[in-house]
Write a protein that holds these residues in place. Structure first.
Motif, PDB file in Angstrom:
ATOM      1  N   LEU A  63       0.848  -1.200   0.000  1.00 58.00           N
ATOM      2  CA  LEU A  63       0.000   0.000   0.000  1.00 58.00           C
ATOM      3  C   LEU A  63       0.882   1.248   0.000  1.00 58.00           C
ATOM      4  N   ARG A  64       0.633   2.154  -0.945  1.00 59.28           N
ATOM      5  CA  ARG A  64       1.378   3.409  -0.932  1.00 59.28           C
ATOM      6  C   ARG A  64       0.509   4.497  -0.301  1.00 59.28           C
ATOM      7  N   GLY A  65       1.171   5.517   0.255  1.00 59.48           N
ATOM      8  CA  GLY A  65       0.436   6.640   0.808  1.00 59.48           C
ATOM      9  C   GLY A  65       1.419   7.689   1.295  1.00 59.48           C
ATOM     10  N   TYR A  73       4.324  12.943   4.063  1.00 61.63           N
ATOM     11  CA  TYR A  73       5.021  14.225   3.924  1.00 61.63           C
ATOM     12  C   TYR A  73       5.167  14.434   2.422  1.00 61.63           C
ATOM     13  N   LYS A  74       4.463  15.417   1.879  1.00 56.98           N
ATOM     14  CA  LYS A  74       4.424  15.562   0.424  1.00 56.98           C
ATOM     15  C   LYS A  74       5.366  16.650  -0.080  1.00 56.98           C
ATOM     16  N   PRO A  75       6.165  16.325  -1.091  1.00 54.32           N
ATOM     17  CA  PRO A  75       7.064  17.335  -1.675  1.00 54.32           C
ATOM     18  C   PRO A  75       6.303  18.147  -2.726  1.00 54.32           C
ATOM     19  N   SER A 101       6.069   4.818   2.020  1.00 53.71           N
ATOM     20  CA  SER A 101       5.801   6.249   2.144  1.00 53.71           C
ATOM     21  C   SER A 101       7.116   7.013   1.984  1.00 53.71           C
ATOM     22  N   GLU A 102       6.977   8.264   1.552  1.00 50.73           N
ATOM     23  CA  GLU A 102       8.194   9.048   1.230  1.00 50.73           C
ATOM     24  C   GLU A 102       8.782   9.771   2.438  1.00 50.73           C
ATOM     25  N   LEU A 103      10.091   9.602   2.583  1.00 52.39           N
ATOM     26  CA  LEU A 103      10.856  10.301   3.633  1.00 52.39           C
ATOM     27  C   LEU A 103      11.531  11.517   3.001  1.00 52.39           C
ATOM     28  N   ILE A 139      10.857   2.568   2.528  1.00 51.50           N
ATOM     29  CA  ILE A 139      11.010   4.026   2.592  1.00 51.50           C
ATOM     30  C   ILE A 139      11.304   4.574   1.198  1.00 51.50           C
ATOM     31  N   GLN A 140      10.415   5.457   0.751  1.00 52.02           N
ATOM     32  CA  GLN A 140      10.606   6.054  -0.583  1.00 52.02           C
ATOM     33  C   GLN A 140      11.490   7.284  -0.495  1.00 52.02           C
ATOM     34  N   ILE A 141      12.460   7.342  -1.413  1.00 57.70           N
ATOM     35  CA  ILE A 141      13.197   8.589  -1.632  1.00 57.70           C
ATOM     36  C   ILE A 141      12.663   9.106  -2.960  1.00 57.70           C
ATOM     37  N   GLY A 142      12.043  10.260  -2.920  1.00 60.99           N
ATOM     38  CA  GLY A 142      11.383  10.795  -4.102  1.00 60.99           C
ATOM     39  C   GLY A 142      12.364  11.373  -5.104  1.00 60.99           C
ATOM     40  N   ALA A 143      11.831  11.665  -6.292  1.00 70.41           N
ATOM     41  CA  ALA A 143      12.651  12.178  -7.382  1.00 70.41           C
ATOM     42  C   ALA A 143      13.464  13.405  -6.957  1.00 70.41           C
ATOM     43  N   ARG A 144      12.820  14.271  -6.167  1.00 69.73           N
ATOM     44  CA  ARG A 144      13.486  15.527  -5.786  1.00 69.73           C
ATOM     45  C   ARG A 144      14.652  15.309  -4.828  1.00 69.73           C
ATOM     46  N   ASN A 145      14.677  14.182  -4.176  1.00 65.87           N
ATOM     47  CA  ASN A 145      15.743  13.912  -3.194  1.00 65.87           C
ATOM     48  C   ASN A 145      16.716  12.829  -3.627  1.00 65.87           C
ATOM     49  N   LEU A 148      14.077   3.854  -4.362  1.00 67.05           N
ATOM     50  CA  LEU A 148      14.842   5.016  -4.825  1.00 67.05           C
ATOM     51  C   LEU A 148      14.331   5.459  -6.191  1.00 67.05           C
ATOM     52  N   LYS A 149      13.573   6.569  -6.197  1.00 63.75           N
ATOM     53  CA  LYS A 149      13.036   7.055  -7.465  1.00 63.75           C
ATOM     54  C   LYS A 149      14.109   7.817  -8.238  1.00 63.75           C
ATOM     55  N   ARG A 150      13.998   7.724  -9.547  1.00 64.08           N
ATOM     56  CA  ARG A 150      14.958   8.439 -10.385  1.00 64.08           C
ATOM     57  C   ARG A 150      14.593   9.926 -10.417  1.00 64.08           C
ATOM     58  N   GLU A 176      11.588   4.023 -11.801  1.00 62.43           N
ATOM     59  CA  GLU A 176      11.547   5.034 -12.875  1.00 62.43           C
ATOM     60  C   GLU A 176      10.178   5.690 -12.829  1.00 62.43           C
ATOM     61  N   ARG A 177      10.161   7.026 -12.841  1.00 64.55           N
ATOM     62  CA  ARG A 177       8.899   7.759 -12.724  1.00 64.55           C
ATOM     63  C   ARG A 177       8.781   8.874 -13.761  1.00 64.55           C
ATOM     64  N   GLY A 178       9.547   8.703 -14.862  1.00 60.67           N
ATOM     65  CA  GLY A 178       9.470   9.700 -15.927  1.00 60.67           C
ATOM     66  C   GLY A 178      10.500  10.793 -15.733  1.00 60.67           C
ATOM     67  N   SER A 219       2.040   6.594 -13.009  1.00 60.37           N
ATOM     68  CA  SER A 219       1.182   7.716 -12.606  1.00 60.37           C
ATOM     69  C   SER A 219       1.923   9.047 -12.736  1.00 60.37           C
ATOM     70  N   HIS A 220       3.081   9.159 -12.066  1.00 58.51           N
ATOM     71  CA  HIS A 220       3.854  10.407 -12.185  1.00 58.51           C
ATOM     72  C   HIS A 220       4.485  10.532 -13.563  1.00 58.51           C
ATOM     73  N   ALA A 221       4.732   9.396 -14.212  1.00 56.64           N
ATOM     74  CA  ALA A 221       5.362   9.441 -15.540  1.00 56.64           C
ATOM     75  C   ALA A 221       4.435  10.097 -16.570  1.00 56.64           C
ATOM     76  N   ILE A 261       1.344   2.583  -8.378  1.00 54.62           N
ATOM     77  CA  ILE A 261       0.259   3.279  -9.071  1.00 54.62           C
ATOM     78  C   ILE A 261      -0.598   4.064  -8.076  1.00 54.62           C
ATOM     79  N   GLU A 262      -0.936   5.296  -8.458  1.00 54.51           N
ATOM     80  CA  GLU A 262      -1.799   6.100  -7.591  1.00 54.51           C
ATOM     81  C   GLU A 262      -3.271   5.762  -7.846  1.00 54.51           C
ATOM     82  N   VAL A 263      -3.957   5.445  -6.754  1.00 57.64           N
ATOM     83  CA  VAL A 263      -5.372   5.071  -6.822  1.00 57.64           C
ATOM     84  C   VAL A 263      -6.118   5.898  -5.777  1.00 57.64           C
TER      85      VAL A 263
HETATM   86  C1  PEP Z   1       5.028  10.434  -5.102  1.00 57.59           C
HETATM   87  O1  PEP Z   1       5.314   9.235  -5.234  1.00 57.59           O
HETATM   88  O2  PEP Z   1       3.947  10.826  -4.608  1.00 57.59           O
HETATM   89  C2  PEP Z   1       5.979  11.430  -5.611  1.00 57.59           C
HETATM   90  C3  PEP Z   1       5.933  12.693  -5.205  1.00 57.59           C
HETATM   91  O3  PEP Z   1       6.832  10.924  -6.509  1.00 57.59           O
HETATM   92  P1  PEP Z   1       8.075  11.581  -7.306  1.00 57.59           P
HETATM   93  O4  PEP Z   1       9.137  11.778  -6.291  1.00 57.59           O
HETATM   94  O5  PEP Z   1       8.372  10.558  -8.324  1.00 57.59           O
HETATM   95  O6  PEP Z   1       7.572  12.883  -7.896  1.00 57.59           O
END
Ligand code: PEP
Ligand code: MN
Length: 338
Positions: free
Chosen positions: A126-128, A131-133, A164-166, A182-188, A207-209, A237-239, A272-274, A298-300
């Motif tokens: 489950l994703r969720g 802390y949103k970037p 979830s994203e740290l 633990i997700q590391i988002g694209a920005r980090n 580890l997102k690209r 990979e997220r685009g 989804s982000h791609a 996938i975002e649902v």
């Molecule tokens: C996310 O997964 O909600 C997200 C912000 O992803 P990304 O870091 O790929 O933009």
């Protein structure tokens, strides 16, 4: 690594350079041509700053042959890595793992309805976002720790591990306790302080690209995690950003075979982000399945039109369920199960 010396390099300079190279622990193969002398270095050159030798006036150029990453390189670790996320195995010939859920956790009802829905459709994590970037400081920033607690509750109800994203090293302890992946988002992706801190745990990392990063930079970010002690890495990979504006990002599907060739780490795709558009998510997800991805994220949303973030790219539960059926049909074609 190959160092090409300029014509007429004097013997003293050359011997000094060779002595320095030998002290770095490499073996030197020298070959002298009519104009140029070439020093071929054999051994572990990952710790050597190749370009720095070009500062020497008698060095014409330096060419790196091998990749600068070692621990995540398939060359030194031929077998596929399988990452265990609280019992869900990702990678190698394990079944594809579908992670799904809202962009952001908004409240208990929202998360529980989505969690039950995606579980029933076959999602296994489950994703969720807690802390949103967000690009704008005025946009919904996430519920923070409250969201992590709701994820823990949703996990208790559904049995699904959570991702979830740290964003901040100070929250690492909290994430270690409450989150399974633990997700590391694209920005980090290149936030090296964060990578070093995560490297000191054994928690699996997604580890997102980064959206403007090369595959080599992405693998070097993974190398940070591995070299600081955490080998439990799943790439995502997220685009990436291109000149194209019809989609939010451009999905680089060629990374799947490229990563599989260069690294032993599992790779999943975020359609989804791609794409940024729920109507495009299915095609991107199916293409990623056919291309051999180890999983999807996938975002649902139960009410995308009311979502506090990324509603336009979120699938409704019924569309997600249909997509899962199609993925199940495609995966066996490429020797995979779901
Ligand atoms: C996310 O997964 O909600 C997200 C912000 O992803 P990304 O870091 O790929 O933009
Ligand atoms: Mn999102």
């Amino acid at each position: 690594m190959i160092i090409t010396l300029r014509p007429h390099t004097n013997t003293k300079d050359k011997e000094e350079l060779k002595a320095r190279l030998l002290s770095l622990g490499v073996v030197i193969h020298e070959s002298t041509g009519e104009n140029y002398t070439i020093l071929g270095l054999v051994g572990d050159t990952t710790g050597i700053d190749a370009r720095s030798f070009e500062a020497l006036p008698y060095v014409d150029h330096v060419t790196r042959i091998g990749a600068p990453y070692k621990l995540v390189n398939r060359l030194f670790h031929p077998q596929d890595t399988i990452v265990d996320v609280a019992g869900v195995k990702v990678g190698a010939s394990e079944p594809m793992v579908i992670m799904a859920g809202p962009c952001a956790v908004e409240d208990r009802e929202q998360l529980e309805e989505i969690a039950q829905g995606v579980k029933q459709a076959g999602a296994r994590i489950l994703r969720g976002g807690a802390y949103k970037p967000r690009t704008s400081p005025y946009s919904f920033q996430g519920l923070g720790e409250e969201a992590l607690d709701l994820l823990v509750q949703a996990k208790q109800i559904t049995g699904l591990p959570v991702v979830s994203e740290l964003m901040d090293e100070n929250q690492l302890e909290l994430f270690e306790e409450k989150v399974d992946l633990i997700q590391i988002g694209a920005r980090n992706m290149q936030n090296y302080a964060l990578l070093k801190a995560l490297g000191q745990t054994k928690k699996p990392v997604l580890l997102k690209r980064g959206f403007a990063n090369t595959i080599e930079e992405w693998l070097m970010a993974a190398e940070y995690l591995a070299s600081y002690g955490n080998p439990n890495i799943i790439l995502c990979e997220r685009g990436i950003r291109t000149f194209e504006s019809a989609t939010r990002n451009t999905l680089d599907l060629a990374v799947i075979p490229i990563i599989k060739k260069r690294s032993h780490l599992p790779i999943i795709i975020d359609p989804s982000h791609a794409t940024g558009d729920w109507e495009l998510v299915e095609s991107a997800a199916l293409a990623a399945t056919a291309a051999g991805a180890d999983g999807l994220i996938i975002e649902v949303h139960n009410h995308p039109e009311k979502a506090k973030s990324d509603g336009a790219q979120s699938l409704k539960i019924d569309n997600f369920t249909l997509l899962m059926e199609k993925c199940k049909a495609i995966a066996p074609v490429v020797g995979r199960r779901l």
